[in-house]
Write a protein that holds these residues in place. Structure first.
Motif, PDB file in Angstrom:
ATOM      1  N   GLU A 108     -42.107 -50.626  16.386  1.00  0.00           N
ATOM      2  CA  GLU A 108     -40.748 -51.107  16.122  1.00  0.00           C
ATOM      3  C   GLU A 108     -40.810 -52.548  15.643  1.00  0.00           C
ATOM      4  N   TRP A 109     -39.896 -52.915  14.735  1.00  0.00           N
ATOM      5  CA  TRP A 109     -39.834 -54.270  14.230  1.00  0.00           C
ATOM      6  C   TRP A 109     -38.431 -54.566  13.718  1.00  0.00           C
ATOM      7  N   ASP A 110     -38.130 -55.874  13.595  1.00  0.00           N
ATOM      8  CA  ASP A 110     -36.822 -56.345  13.140  1.00  0.00           C
ATOM      9  C   ASP A 110     -36.947 -56.881  11.718  1.00  0.00           C
ATOM     10  N   VAL A 111     -35.910 -56.647  10.937  1.00  0.00           N
ATOM     11  CA  VAL A 111     -35.849 -57.188   9.580  1.00  0.00           C
ATOM     12  C   VAL A 111     -34.558 -57.990   9.474  1.00  0.00           C
ATOM     13  N   PRO A 112     -34.642 -59.302   9.200  1.00  0.00           N
ATOM     14  CA  PRO A 112     -33.431 -60.122   9.079  1.00  0.00           C
ATOM     15  C   PRO A 112     -32.543 -59.672   7.920  1.00  0.00           C
ATOM     16  N   PHE A 113     -31.273 -60.004   8.027  1.00  0.00           N
ATOM     17  CA  PHE A 113     -30.264 -59.648   7.037  1.00  0.00           C
ATOM     18  C   PHE A 113     -30.694 -60.048   5.625  1.00  0.00           C
ATOM     19  N   GLU A 114     -31.143 -61.300   5.438  1.00  0.00           N
ATOM     20  CA  GLU A 114     -31.512 -61.803   4.121  1.00  0.00           C
ATOM     21  C   GLU A 114     -32.680 -61.017   3.531  1.00  0.00           C
ATOM     22  N   ALA A 115     -33.655 -60.659   4.362  1.00  0.00           N
ATOM     23  CA  ALA A 115     -34.806 -59.899   3.879  1.00  0.00           C
ATOM     24  C   ALA A 115     -34.394 -58.492   3.441  1.00  0.00           C
ATOM     25  N   MET A 116     -33.434 -57.903   4.136  1.00  0.00           N
ATOM     26  CA  MET A 116     -32.953 -56.566   3.762  1.00  0.00           C
ATOM     27  C   MET A 116     -32.321 -56.590   2.374  1.00  0.00           C
ATOM     28  N   ILE A 117     -31.623 -57.668   2.050  1.00  0.00           N
ATOM     29  CA  ILE A 117     -30.975 -57.773   0.749  1.00  0.00           C
ATOM     30  C   ILE A 117     -32.007 -58.015  -0.348  1.00  0.00           C
TER      31      ILE A 117
END
Length: 157
Positions: A108-117
Motif C-alpha cells: 500500500e502507498w499514498d499518492v499526493p493530489f498534485e502527483a495524481m494530476i
C-alpha cells in the motif's frame, strides 16, 4: 444558468457523519446536510486554527470562496444547534488531498493530489506490478488525506 462548482481539495472525511439532538426522536427531527467541503472548512479554520489564506491554499480554492463555504457551514451548524436539528455530513464537490493504492501483492502507498494530476500511478513502487487499485475510503487521522473522488451520495473514481 451558473457554471458547475469546481472540485475542492479535502484532507479528511469524518468517520462520524450524523449528529442528532438528545431527547428528540429521529422521526421528529429536521435535518441539516453539511457537505464534506463545508466540514473541511470547519476543521481547517476552527479546529486546526489556520489563517483563511492557508486554509484556502490547502483546499485549492480562492480565499473568498473559502470564506463563503465556511460561512455556509457555520450558519448550518448554528441553525442545527439553536433549533434542535440533526446534522448529516455527506456529499459535495471535492477531491481528496491524497489517494491510497494497493497492488495485488498487498503493498500500500499514498499518492499526493498534485502527483495524481501530473502523472497518474501506473504501477506499484515496491514490486513494480501494474495491477493496482485505489483503496476507498482511507481515513487514518485528522492530519492526513483520504482517497478517491466522491459525488453526492456515491462514488466516482
Amino acid at each position: 444558468m451558473g457554471r458547475q462548482p469546481l472540485w475542492r481539495r479535502v484532507g479528511f472525511i469524518p468517520q462520524v457523519t450524523y449528529f442528532k439532538p438528545a431527547g428528540v426522536r429521529l422521526a421528529q427531527s429536521e435535518e441539516i446536510c453539511l457537505a464534506i467541503e463545508e466540514a473541511e472548512t470547519i476543521r481547517l479554520k476552527d479546529f486546526e486554527g489556520l489563517q483563511q489564506e492557508k486554509c484556502a491554499q490547502k483546499m485549492n480554492i480562492s480565499r473568498t470562496t473559502f470564506a463563503r463555504v465556511l460561512n455556509s457551514a457555520r450558519q448550518k451548524i448554528a441553525d442545527a444547534l439553536l433549533n434542535g436539528k440533526a446534522i448529516r455530513i455527506e456529499g459535495g464537490n471535492f477531491e481528496m488531498a491524497a489517494r491510497r493504492f494497493m497492488c495485488v501483492n498487498g503493498h500500500e502507498w499514498d499518492v499526493p493530489f498534485e502527483a495524481m494530476i501530473n502523472a497518474p500511478t501506473q504501477s506499484c513502487p515496491t514490486c513494480n506490478t501494474p495491477t493496482i487499485m485505489p483503496i476507498w475510503p482511507w481515513q487514518p487521522s485528522w492530519d492526513r488525506g483520504s482517497s478517491g473522488r466522491r459525488l453526492r451520495g456515491g462514488r466516482n473514481w
